[in-house]
Design an enzyme around this catalytic site. Structure first.
Site, PDB file in Angstrom:
ATOM      1  N   HIS A  94       0.812  -1.221   0.000  1.00 43.99           N
ATOM      2  CA  HIS A  94       0.000   0.000   0.000  1.00 43.99           C
ATOM      3  C   HIS A  94       0.842   1.267   0.000  1.00 43.99           C
ATOM      4  O   HIS A  94       0.325   2.362  -0.239  1.00 43.99           O
ATOM      5  CB  HIS A  94      -0.993   0.002   1.173  1.00 43.99           C
ATOM      6  CG  HIS A  94      -0.383   0.162   2.533  1.00 43.99           C
ATOM      7  ND1 HIS A  94      -0.131  -0.899   3.375  1.00 43.99           N
ATOM      8  CD2 HIS A  94       0.011   1.264   3.214  1.00 43.99           C
ATOM      9  CE1 HIS A  94       0.381  -0.451   4.515  1.00 43.99           C
ATOM     10  NE2 HIS A  94       0.476   0.863   4.439  1.00 43.99           N
ATOM     11  N   ASP A 149       0.088  -7.807   1.295  1.00 51.31           N
ATOM     12  CA  ASP A 149       0.510  -6.408   1.355  1.00 51.31           C
ATOM     13  C   ASP A 149       2.034  -6.283   1.331  1.00 51.31           C
ATOM     14  O   ASP A 149       2.620  -5.457   2.034  1.00 51.31           O
ATOM     15  CB  ASP A 149      -0.049  -5.712   2.596  1.00 51.31           C
ATOM     16  CG  ASP A 149      -0.009  -4.179   2.460  1.00 51.31           C
ATOM     17  OD1 ASP A 149      -0.210  -3.675   1.346  1.00 51.31           O
ATOM     18  OD2 ASP A 149       0.241  -3.495   3.473  1.00 51.31           O
ATOM     19  N   SER A 159       5.061   2.619   7.593  1.00 52.32           N
ATOM     20  CA  SER A 159       4.648   1.460   6.809  1.00 52.32           C
ATOM     21  C   SER A 159       5.756   0.961   5.895  1.00 52.32           C
ATOM     22  O   SER A 159       6.348   1.725   5.137  1.00 52.32           O
ATOM     23  CB  SER A 159       3.416   1.803   5.968  1.00 52.32           C
ATOM     24  OG  SER A 159       2.279   1.909   6.764  1.00 52.32           O
TER      25      SER A 159
END
Length: 368
Positions: free
Chosen positions: A105, A140, A217
């Site tokens: 993402h 992911d 992230s």
């Protein structure tokens, strides 16, 4: 309570979840990048890290355990800042040829399309362009390649950590490069139910109380030996009532998927060919269902493994490949561990009858 919502690549990409497995009372998780900033970027502080990686990017493990400053010196040279059109995230150098692992993402837009413009800032402050090699949305995980070689690859540990082990998080939260936070492994095998942003859920995550924020992230989560035990994935925002609850994609998942992406450009996952839903008290009462636990089948893909095995809409799956299924995340986690082509014994409740099925699992691949 309502879940938190957002979109991929925004300030916080938010999974809309009503219940977080094993964490009662939680209502949602924030995932994603920090907003892009026009503030001057200072060079990263690369302290130490003089060991030379081999061809595979693996380094010899240091003996004994390290202090937090020593862990930082060991890991920080391998952590990068990733900038896209949407914002800022983090990544970890996987191979010395410029291959970098991060969260999918971080490098995808809202339509799950890879960004065409990606910039990487290395720990020494230098910048270089990069390209997205491949992504795997179910886990992911993504691999990008910087236009640089001879980079200091991190060491990844695929062993499962123990609850209470040290965690050191390094990344670029809110654009603040080389930020270090620490904590412990708070829990293992955490599962997030499916959501609009993550239709297959986020499964088998490590929980930590080390602070994780937007921009972390895809960044490093290391242990007390300076090994990467996972990538920062998500956190529960304070507005949910949570205090220091973050989630990490384990290195075992990262390395397995990254190796497939580098070899094949895609990663394979077993598929059953149905859409499940949790049994809520309202559903049980409305349809007068015979059980309150299991995964309710709300759609079966025509010609898929479930369809061929005889599973129908309305069946309630209570066992998969010998594992008890009490909710949807149980089924998804069991399916994640299975292999394409595997024969899986499935038990389901159909009305007052108990049915047994034998399904040959299919193979779904997410292309990069």
């Amino acid at each position: 309570m309502a879940g938190f919502r957002g979109s991929r690549g925004n300030v916080a990409l938010i999974l809309a979840v009503a219940v977080l497995a094993s964490v009662p009372g939680c209502t949602g998780t924030d995932r994603g990048q920090a907003p892009a900033t026009s503030a001057p970027v200072s060079p990263g502080g690369s302290s130490g890290g003089n060991a030379t990686p081999g061809p595979s990017g693996l380094l010899p493990a240091p003996s004994g355990t390290l202090s937090i400053p020593e862990v930082v010196k060991e890991v920080e040279p391998s952590v990068v800042t990733i900038t896209t059109q949407a914002g800022i995230g983090s990544g970890v150098i996987y191979r010395s040829d410029g291959s970098i692992v991060t969260d999918a993402h971080v490098v995808e837009d809202q339509q799950r399309q890879p960004f065409t413009s990606v910039q990487v800032q290395l720990a020494d402050g230098t910048r270089t362009s990069a390209s997205v090699l491949a992504v795997d949305d179910p886990t992911d995980v993504a691999v990008i390649r910087a236009d640089r070689s001879n980079l200091p690859a991190a060491r990844f540990s695929t062993a499962t950590p123990e609850v209470g082990d040290l965690t050191v998080v390094i990344g670029t939260p809110l654009g603040l490069e080389d930020t270090v936070t620490s904590g412990i492994v708070s829990g293992l095998h955490r599962n997030m139910p499916p959501s609009r942003e993550q239709p297959q859920g986020a499964l088998d995550l490590i929980q930590t109380d080390a602070p994780i924020s937007p921009g972390n992230s895809g960044g490093a989560v290391a242990d007390n030996k300076g090994q990467i035990i996972g990538l920062s994935e998500a956190y529960l925002p304070p507005s949910s009532g949570a205090v220091a609850i973050g989630f990490v994609t384990p290195s075992a998942t990262v390395t397995n998927v990254a190796d497939q992406l580098l070899k094949n450009g895609k990663a394979s996952h077993a598929v059953l060919g149905l859409i499940p839903a949790d049994l809520t008290p309202e559903i049980v009462q409305r349809f007068n269902l015979p059980t309150t636990t299991g995964a309710l089948v709300i759609q079966v893909s025509p010609g898929g493994p479930a369809d061929k095995a005889g599973i129908r809409t309305g069946d309630i799956i209570t066992s998969f490949a010998g594992q008890k299924i009490a909710k949807v995340t149980d089924l998804l986690a069991a399916l994640r561990k299975a292999q394409p082509g595997q024969q899986a014994a499935i038990t389901a409740q159909r009305g007052t009858d108990t049915k047994t099925f034998n399904a040959m699992l299919g193979d779904t691949s997410s292309s990069g």
